[in-house]
Design an enzyme around this catalytic site. Structure first.
Site, mmCIF file in Angstrom:
data_model
loop_
_atom_site.group_PDB
_atom_site.id
_atom_site.type_symbol
_atom_site.label_atom_id
_atom_site.label_comp_id
_atom_site.label_asym_id
_atom_site.label_seq_id
_atom_site.Cartn_x
_atom_site.Cartn_y
_atom_site.Cartn_z
ATOM 1 N N PRO A 158 0.793 -1.249 0.000
ATOM 2 C CA PRO A 158 0.000 0.000 0.000
ATOM 3 C C PRO A 158 0.816 1.286 0.000
ATOM 4 O O PRO A 158 0.821 2.038 0.985
ATOM 5 C CB PRO A 158 -0.833 -0.139 1.274
ATOM 6 C CG PRO A 158 0.056 -0.914 2.200
ATOM 7 C CD PRO A 158 0.820 -1.883 1.330
ATOM 8 N N CYS A 159 1.454 1.588 -1.119
ATOM 9 C CA CYS A 159 2.185 2.857 -1.213
ATOM 10 C C CYS A 159 1.233 4.048 -1.153
ATOM 11 O O CYS A 159 1.673 5.182 -0.900
ATOM 12 C CB CYS A 159 3.029 2.898 -2.485
ATOM 13 S SG CYS A 159 2.145 2.539 -4.001
#
Length: 404
Positions: free
Chosen positions: A363-364
């Site tokens: 989850p950047c």
């Protein structure tokens, strides 16, 4: 039910009560509002929810029902062309028809616009320059038209970009990329013969199809079946179509198809793993599809699919830290830099996040500026905002349930 609603009513300004009484579940009225809404995200969500039933759309197609103009588009598998519902061409058999909410969806599925009904230009013919650009794309839909090549055709590249963007709301490069990716990704299935894969792909010659396939996946369809490949599959989502790539080791890539870097990332995977990419099915892709469905539905936002990202030692460390950020929460680049042991490595962290090939699951999007503002997301800030809002709603709902 849908066909009974007149076009005039669709363009009227009803309040919510009126919409419920005229059109159950706000179907066509809300769909029209989505089409006229500049908010791209709302449009994406509504199109998935409110596209009329397939049989209703096919009946409208057979009757050339004008009240469905702008509601859906049809793709004809045997010709590789997509049309408006009122197209005067010979009507295809039901089993040869795909339905799409937007022209972009049809393009990304490998269809080219019909030259008879002009689905990209429902109200008028496009400017001559636009027509010429589209014709050039169709001469080589699997390739690329560089600025130098446009100039050689006496087309000013900046003018081409400006006019295409103004007329269609997408860049010329994005249009060409949609054609190229759609053709390569959706026309080949594991085990198909090359001539079967080419049928309906929009290519006049087998060699043209092979060239397009090779530019995306790195090897011809025939040769691609002789090695242990990476498998790729298209996955539809409320935020747009995605491509997932996996092998026995795990998920290698999950990206939005319209992202400019997607083709480059496919090339990186091929070169670093010394293999090729073949559109086909794999157990890890089935798991990703199922878990993404639960994620977007808000049922479960944690993922359990095995991951096998490809990157440097620093990138792998950064991506591991990303996976430690809880659902519904965000962290700053400075926080990540400290976790990596260097408070001054914020720029390096940003680059590592930007090269993450497995979006959402790694989850950047949960990394923001220290002041709380959004920045830096390859899929677009509108997607980043949606993902964060979606996860926060889920987290609040889970907390409320645990407090009861």
């Amino acid at each position: 039910m849908y066909a009974a609603l007149p076009t005039a009513a669709l363009r009227s300004e009803f309040n919510a009560h009126d919409a419920d009484s005229v059109c159950p579940q706000n179907s066509l009225l809300e769909f029209r509002r989505c089409i006229n809404d500049s908010d791209r995200l709302a449009f994406r969500m509504k199109t998935l929810e409110l596209l009329p039933p397939a049989e209703t759309m096919y009946r409208a197609l057979m009757k050339r029902d004008t009240s469905f103009e702008g509601i859906f588009y049809i793709g004809v598998r045997t010709t590789g062309i997509f049309c408006r519902p009122t197209c005067s061409a010979k009507k295809p058999a039901r089993e040869n028809v795909d339905f799409f909410a937007t022209s972009s969806d049809a393009l990304e599925n490998g269809y080219r616009p019909c030259l008879r009904c002009h689905p990209l230009d429902p109200n008028a013919r496009p400017p001559k320059l636009i027509e010429r650009l589209r014709a050039e794309v169709e001469r080589a839909p699997g390739g690329r038209l560089t600025d130098k090549e446009l100039a050689a055709l006496s087309i000013d590249p900046s003018t081409a970009r400006r006019q295409f963007k103004r007329h269609y709301g997408m860049t010329f490069q994005a249009y060409h990329r949609a054609r190229r990716m759609g053709l390569a990704l959706n026309q080949v299935r594991k085990g198909d013969r090359v001539d079967q894969a080419r049928n309906g792909s929009g290519f006049e010659s087998e060699s043209g199809f092979r060239d397009a396939f090779t530019k995306i996946f790195g090897e011809s369809p025939t040769n691609a079946k002789t090695h242990a490949p990476l498998f790729a599959e298209r996955i539809d989502s409320p935020l747009g179509p995605m491509i997932a790539v996996a092998d026995d080791q795990g998920l290698r890539l999950l990206e939005f198809i319209d992202r400019r870097a997607t083709e480059r990332e496919l090339s990186i995977l091929r070169k670093r793993l010394c293999t090729n990419v073949v559109p086909g099915k794999h157990r890890n892709l089935e798991t990703v599809r199922s878990q993404l469905r639960d994620y977007f539905a808000g049922k479960k936002l944690e993922f359990e699919v095995p991951l096998a990202p490809v990157g440097s030692a620093f990138q792998l460390r950064a991506w591991k830290i990303l996976q430690s950020i809880p659902v519904g929460e965000t962290r700053s680049y400075s926080w990540m830099a400290k976790r990596l042991g260097d408070e001054n490595a914020r720029r390096a962290v940003g680059r590592a996040n930007g090269t993450n090939m497995i979006c959402i699951i790694i989850p950047c999007h949960r990394v923001i500026r220290a002041d709380g503002t959004l920045c830096g997301y390859g899929g677009g800030l509108w997607r980043k905002k949606w993902l964060l809002d979606h996860e926060r709603r889920y987290a609040r709902g889970r907390k409320a349930s645990s407090d009861q």
